[in-house]
Motif scaffolding. Structure first.
Motif, mmCIF file in Angstrom:
data_model
loop_
_atom_site.group_PDB
_atom_site.id
_atom_site.type_symbol
_atom_site.label_atom_id
_atom_site.label_comp_id
_atom_site.label_asym_id
_atom_site.label_seq_id
_atom_site.Cartn_x
_atom_site.Cartn_y
_atom_site.Cartn_z
ATOM 1 N N ALA A 153 0.843 -1.203 0.000
ATOM 2 C CA ALA A 153 0.000 0.000 0.000
ATOM 3 C C ALA A 153 0.876 1.250 0.000
ATOM 4 N N PRO A 154 1.541 1.547 -1.119
ATOM 5 C CA PRO A 154 2.468 2.684 -1.144
ATOM 6 C C PRO A 154 1.788 4.031 -0.884
ATOM 7 N N GLN A 155 0.550 4.222 -1.372
ATOM 8 C CA GLN A 155 -0.131 5.490 -1.154
ATOM 9 C C GLN A 155 -0.510 5.674 0.322
ATOM 10 N N LEU A 156 -0.958 4.607 0.953
ATOM 11 C CA LEU A 156 -1.277 4.664 2.382
ATOM 12 C C LEU A 156 -0.031 4.986 3.197
ATOM 13 N N PHE A 157 1.072 4.345 2.877
ATOM 14 C CA PHE A 157 2.306 4.595 3.617
ATOM 15 C C PHE A 157 2.861 5.985 3.322
ATOM 16 N N ASP A 158 2.664 6.482 2.116
ATOM 17 C CA ASP A 158 3.060 7.861 1.821
ATOM 18 C C ASP A 158 2.267 8.842 2.676
ATOM 19 N N LEU A 159 0.985 8.585 2.825
ATOM 20 C CA LEU A 159 0.155 9.438 3.692
ATOM 21 C C LEU A 159 0.638 9.364 5.131
ATOM 22 N N ILE A 160 0.918 8.172 5.604
ATOM 23 C CA ILE A 160 1.415 8.010 6.971
ATOM 24 C C ILE A 160 2.750 8.726 7.141
ATOM 25 N N ASP A 161 3.636 8.602 6.160
ATOM 26 C CA ASP A 161 4.938 9.266 6.234
ATOM 27 C C ASP A 161 4.788 10.786 6.287
ATOM 28 N N GLU A 162 3.870 11.327 5.481
ATOM 29 C CA GLU A 162 3.669 12.776 5.464
ATOM 30 C C GLU A 162 3.120 13.263 6.799
ATOM 31 N N VAL A 163 2.182 12.519 7.356
ATOM 32 C CA VAL A 163 1.644 12.882 8.674
ATOM 33 C C VAL A 163 2.728 12.771 9.738
ATOM 34 N N ALA A 164 3.516 11.708 9.682
ATOM 35 C CA ALA A 164 4.584 11.524 10.666
ATOM 36 C C ALA A 164 5.592 12.668 10.597
ATOM 37 N N SER A 165 5.970 13.069 9.384
ATOM 38 C CA SER A 165 6.897 14.185 9.227
ATOM 39 C C SER A 165 6.315 15.470 9.801
ATOM 40 N N ALA A 166 5.013 15.675 9.628
ATOM 41 C CA ALA A 166 4.370 16.890 10.120
ATOM 42 C C ALA A 166 4.337 16.945 11.642
ATOM 43 N N VAL A 167 4.294 15.783 12.299
ATOM 44 C CA VAL A 167 4.270 15.777 13.766
ATOM 45 C C VAL A 167 5.656 15.581 14.359
ATOM 46 N N GLY A 168 6.672 15.414 13.511
ATOM 47 C CA GLY A 168 8.039 15.347 13.989
ATOM 48 C C GLY A 168 8.540 13.968 14.342
ATOM 49 N N THR A 169 8.145 12.951 13.581
ATOM 50 C CA THR A 169 8.615 11.601 13.852
ATOM 51 C C THR A 169 8.728 10.850 12.532
ATOM 52 N N ALA A 170 8.995 9.553 12.615
ATOM 53 C CA ALA A 170 9.081 8.707 11.428
ATOM 54 C C ALA A 170 7.809 7.891 11.289
ATOM 55 N N GLY A 171 7.649 7.255 10.141
ATOM 56 C CA GLY A 171 6.460 6.459 9.869
ATOM 57 C C GLY A 171 6.507 5.095 10.527
ATOM 58 N N VAL A 172 5.762 4.157 9.970
ATOM 59 C CA VAL A 172 5.668 2.811 10.532
ATOM 60 C C VAL A 172 6.177 1.798 9.515
ATOM 61 N N HIS A 173 6.470 0.605 10.002
ATOM 62 C CA HIS A 173 6.940 -0.470 9.126
ATOM 63 C C HIS A 173 5.799 -1.356 8.633
ATOM 64 N N ALA A 174 4.690 -1.378 9.400
ATOM 65 C CA ALA A 174 3.574 -2.252 9.038
ATOM 66 C C ALA A 174 2.274 -1.629 9.511
ATOM 67 N N VAL A 175 1.182 -1.999 8.853
ATOM 68 C CA VAL A 175 -0.165 -1.589 9.245
ATOM 69 C C VAL A 175 -1.007 -2.850 9.387
ATOM 70 N N VAL A 176 -1.579 -3.050 10.566
ATOM 71 C CA VAL A 176 -2.480 -4.177 10.816
ATOM 72 C C VAL A 176 -3.909 -3.665 10.699
ATOM 73 N N VAL A 177 -4.691 -4.286 9.842
ATOM 74 C CA VAL A 177 -6.078 -3.876 9.627
ATOM 75 C C VAL A 177 -6.979 -4.823 10.418
ATOM 76 N N GLU A 178 -7.805 -4.245 11.305
ATOM 77 C CA GLU A 178 -8.669 -5.042 12.168
ATOM 78 C C GLU A 178 -10.071 -4.444 12.194
ATOM 79 N N PRO A 179 -11.057 -5.158 12.730
ATOM 80 C CA PRO A 179 -12.433 -4.660 12.668
ATOM 81 C C PRO A 179 -12.806 -3.651 13.740
ATOM 82 N N ALA A 180 -12.104 -3.603 14.855
ATOM 83 C CA ALA A 180 -12.526 -2.806 16.008
ATOM 84 C C ALA A 180 -12.619 -1.320 15.693
ATOM 85 N N ALA A 181 -13.468 -0.618 16.428
ATOM 86 C CA ALA A 181 -13.616 0.830 16.288
ATOM 87 C C ALA A 181 -12.544 1.507 17.146
#
Length: 434
Positions: A153-181
């Motif tokens: 999911a390169p677009q999802l990770f690009d979004l995560i990276d951009e948000v992470a940069s804006a808050v002053g940190t790095a992104g993530v290595h993995a995303v776990v998708v689950e049903p919970a709210a």
């Protein structure tokens, strides 16, 4: 009455308390905005247990204090050094880990040196088993949930990276998708790689900009830190919780039960005291980290999106209940027709969920906000009260959106999540316990 079922207003009635007109919704709670009559007809049962009750009291006290400090500017929101409470928390944590190490040493000695007795090795193995349950252990990625990596999911990770940069940190290595709210960040593996747990029950009822705010909040935890998430203190809290469970008294049905309860009374009191002490030393810093993560959500996603996100958290329990009802309804259908109906239900699950909760009227959210302020609603026993988080998110702005997710970007992220959405929907329909 159910949330997210519709918005039709049948009529109005007089409030029995003040006589003001009260809209009558067929599928929503009747309440009076003028005097708050029936604003909170059935508060949910709190998380059971003495520890959870103590944490709720501490959370409310610290939440109010920190909210006042942040609003008045007494807390500038900058990273804090090693204050006395943090140093003492690390000291208590090291003491707990030292006890675990002593159990390992004692267990090894009993096994090695007492082999001729036959009894000591058994006792040593028991101590080693307890130490194994107490030890800090790296989290593993789940095997029963879809896990996405950058190549998936390169677009999802690009979004995560951009948000992470804006808050002053790095992104993530993995995303776990689950049903919970819900959503959360943590680390996994011996290398402590970062992972984002993305609950579709929450993600799917948010607008694109509210999703950016959600990512800003979660990644803000990496930027601001949280003492309760650190390996030393988090591991100590886990160990003390295990001890408290192991030493819990049993129902005295036999004389042996009474003897065991009496023998474990003092150790149980010591563990309870240490757990309360460590909670008291770490919860204030943890509350501060939550408020700072909310500030990150407002800066990156916009103040309006962060405030709206707080409102969505108020319906999270209703979302989980809706998913359980979808699961039960699908499983009640049998035969081939039932299988086809379940497959069809899975395809449309998230669209139905978004439609239902997108139809919740503002009046119902206002009721939920007032009820949350009355009962001190929190996401869990360690989060600040939601109404204080919402108030601070609104007071800190207005912030425009620094990262946007709309149009082609929103569509690209949705396309990358589509296979995971389908897989999680099938799991919900087949068997969902919440």
């Amino acid at each position: 009455m159910a949330i997210g079922e519709g918005t039709a207003v049948a009529a109005t009635r007089e409030c029995p308390e003040c006589g003001s007109p009260v809209p009558v919704h067929e599928l929503y709670v009747e309440w009076c905005a003028a005097c708050d009559w029936n604003v909170d007809p059935g508060a949910p049962d709190p998380e059971p247990g003495r520890i959870a009750a103590v944490r709720r009291r501490l959370v409310r006290a610290y939440g109010d204090q920190l909210a006042a400090e942040l609003e008045q500017g007494a807390d500038d929101g900058r990273p804090r050094g090693r204050d006395a409470m943090t140093v003492l928390a690390f000291g208590v944590s090291l003491l707990v880990h030292g006890l675990t190490s002593a159990l390992v040493a004692a267990g090894v000695l009993l096994v090695v040196l007492g082999w001729d007795t036959g009894v000591q090795p058994v006792l040593g193995a028991l101590l080693l088993g307890i130490a194994a349950a107490l030890r800090p252990r790296p989290r593993r990625l789940p095997k029963d949930e879809p896990v996405l990596y950058r190549a998936d999911a390169p677009q999802l990770f690009d979004l995560i990276d951009e948000v992470a940069s804006a808050v002053g940190t790095a992104g993530v290595h993995a995303v776990v998708v689950e049903p919970a709210a819900n959503a959360a960040v943590t680390t996994y593996g011996l290398r402590q790689q970062r992972v984002l747990y993305l609950g579709l029950g929450l993600w799917e009822i948010l607008t694109p900009q509210e999703r950016v705010a959600l990512l800003g909040h979660e990644l803000g935890h990496f930027a601001h830190g949280d003492i309760r998430r650190m390996r030393v203190t988090g591991g100590a809290l886990h160990a003390l919780s295990v001890w408290y469970y192991l030493l819990a008294p049993t129902a005295p049905q036999r004389l042996l039960d009474r003897f065991v309860n009496a023998a474990t009374f003092l150790p149980r009191c010591v563990v309870y005291g240490l757990l309360r002490l460590l909670d008291g030393l770490t919860l204030r810093a943890s509350q501060r980290a939550e408020y700072l993560a909310d500030a990150s959500a407002a800066r990156v996603g916009s103040s309006a999106a962060a405030v709206a996100l707080m409102d969505r958290l108020l319906v999270a329990d209703a979302v989980d209940e809706r998913l359980r009802r979808e699961s039960v309804a699908a499983q009640m259908r049998g035969g081939r027709a039932g299988r086809e109906a379940r497959e069809s239900a899975g395809h449309e699950l998230w669209e139905r969920l978004a439609e239902r909760f997108g139809a919740v009227p503002e009046r119902e959210y206002e009721r939920l906000r007032r009820a949350a302020a009355r009962r001190g609603h929190s996401v869990d026993a360690t989060h600040p009260p939601t109404h204080l988080r919402r108030r601070l998110a609104a007071a800190g702005g207005p912030h425009p959106a620094r990262v946007k997710c709309a149009g082609p970007r929103e569509a690209a992220v949705a396309a990358e999540l589509a296979p995971a959405r389908a897989a999680v929907a099938r799991r919900v329909i087949s068997d969902y316990a919440g």
